[in-house]
Design a protein around this motif. Sequence first.
Motif, PDB file in Angstrom:
ATOM      1  N   ASN A   4     -59.111   9.123   5.241  1.00 47.49           N
ATOM      2  CA  ASN A   4     -57.327   8.847   6.029  1.00 47.49           C
ATOM      3  C   ASN A   4     -57.284   8.958   7.045  1.00 47.49           C
ATOM      4  OD1 ASN A   4     -55.022  10.186   6.454  1.00 47.49           O
ATOM      5  ND2 ASN A   4     -55.398  12.067   5.284  1.00 47.49           N
ATOM      6  N   LEU A   5     -56.661   7.731   7.421  1.00 49.80           N
ATOM      7  CA  LEU A   5     -56.384   6.898   8.587  1.00 49.80           C
ATOM      8  C   LEU A   5     -56.002   8.353   9.793  1.00 49.80           C
ATOM      9  CD1 LEU A   5     -55.062   3.491   8.270  1.00 49.80           C
ATOM     10  CD2 LEU A   5     -57.221   4.644   8.906  1.00 49.80           C
ATOM     11  N   PHE A   6     -54.690   9.232   9.268  1.00 47.33           N
ATOM     12  CA  PHE A   6     -54.108  10.351   9.409  1.00 47.33           C
ATOM     13  C   PHE A   6     -54.365  11.807   9.777  1.00 47.33           C
ATOM     14  CE2 PHE A   6     -50.464   8.258   9.615  1.00 47.33           C
ATOM     15  CZ  PHE A   6     -50.500   7.053   8.511  1.00 47.33           C
ATOM     16  N   GLN A   7     -55.621  11.873   9.251  1.00 44.78           N
ATOM     17  CA  GLN A   7     -56.417  12.843   9.409  1.00 44.78           C
ATOM     18  C   GLN A   7     -57.565  13.249  11.156  1.00 44.78           C
ATOM     19  OE1 GLN A   7     -59.433  13.379   6.050  1.00 44.78           O
ATOM     20  NE2 GLN A   7     -59.933  15.136   6.681  1.00 44.78           N
ATOM     21  N   LYS A  32     -59.688  -3.365   8.981  1.00 41.09           N
ATOM     22  CA  LYS A  32     -57.528  -2.147   8.916  1.00 41.09           C
ATOM     23  C   LYS A  32     -57.539  -2.788  10.193  1.00 41.09           C
ATOM     24  CE  LYS A  32     -58.323   0.824   4.964  1.00 41.09           C
ATOM     25  NZ  LYS A  32     -57.840   1.587   4.679  1.00 41.09           N
ATOM     26  N   LEU A  33     -57.706  -2.372  11.650  1.00 40.60           N
ATOM     27  CA  LEU A  33     -56.951  -2.333  12.572  1.00 40.60           C
ATOM     28  C   LEU A  33     -57.100  -3.981  12.944  1.00 40.60           C
ATOM     29  CD1 LEU A  33     -56.414  -1.311  15.372  1.00 40.60           C
ATOM     30  CD2 LEU A  33     -58.882  -1.717  16.078  1.00 40.60           C
ATOM     31  N   ALA A  38     -53.300  -8.508  13.192  1.00 34.97           N
ATOM     32  CA  ALA A  38     -52.873 -10.516  12.495  1.00 34.97           C
ATOM     33  C   ALA A  38     -51.591 -10.167  12.199  1.00 34.97           C
ATOM     34  CB  ALA A  38     -53.843 -10.929  11.606  1.00 34.97           C
ATOM     35  N   LYS A  39     -51.603  -9.067  11.134  1.00 33.38           N
ATOM     36  CA  LYS A  39     -49.825  -8.933  10.719  1.00 33.38           C
ATOM     37  C   LYS A  39     -48.712  -8.620  12.031  1.00 33.38           C
ATOM     38  CE  LYS A  39     -49.275  -6.150   6.859  1.00 33.38           C
ATOM     39  NZ  LYS A  39     -50.053  -5.631   6.179  1.00 33.38           N
TER      40      LYS A  39
END
Length: 315
Positions: A4-7, A32-33, A38-39
């Motif tokens: 969970n990235l927000f945890q 993911k970073l 890139a996006k």
Amino acid sequence: MTINLFQDPISSYRESDTDDDLDNEIAELERKLAAAKAKRCKHPRSRLEGDDSSSSSPEQPLLAPNLPNHFHLLLSDSALPLGSFAFSSGLESYLAHGHKSNPYHPHTSFAAFLPLSISSYASTTLPFVLSTHRDPSLSNLVELDDAQDASIICTVGRRASVAQGRALLGIWERSFSQSLPPLGSSVVTSAQRGDLKAFGLLVKRGSSKEIPDASAHLAPLFGAICSVVGLSLQQTAYIFLFGHVKALVSAAVRAGMFGPYQAQKILAGETVQELITEMIKREWGTKVERAGQNVPVMDLWFGRHEVLYSRIFNS
């Protein structure tokens, strides 16, 4: 393991997690970073705002058609079918008359012949190239074509100039003129195209006459075409003289004076560059009325070529 990235990363840590689990979690977060960066680089808004993250990726160059540069490459190409490589520009005759059995001229070398040939070619032709480039109008082109026809004393030299000039005119009519952008989208005007077309008609119409309306010598026609396609005066002069040097070097290779690697060494050397630059400076302000042969023996080598017992080049 679910991430969970927000945890809070501290609260998400469990004593039961092993080092391998932590390494996997870090690797997943880094992946993911990188994907998010890139996006963002691909997003147009980030590029407009000057995002520094996009500086690490190379950008595609924005290339637009460049007419002068394109024709610069075409006119300097050795594959341009002018027929210049069929002539030795006096080199074959120079070698034949400089044989060791000739007591008047027992030694011959390309190093001795090259500066004489470039100087002679520049003094007899370059003023016409420069003049028609400055004024490529039909009237000036016809006048200078007639003036050069009268200034060439040697018949063999005249034949070579006309043969190559008519080959260049054919290239313009069949290839270059049809490859130019439509009128109104380039620097080439309808008047300039019309002048070259009218000159071609004069040459064709006068081919059956005893005294033709136009002969189509190479030098004035070369200057006019280079002016029409947008080459600068300096580029035109350099390409013209360098083309002569390339033809000479090719003739020397076929005559067995040296091999292809030595030929490239000569073409790339400072001697050729300095000779061409010096000749351009010398003839830059020369009027066509003062153009003429400054190496008289060159006309003798040209003229004697057609009486050689055997030869591999055209006269």
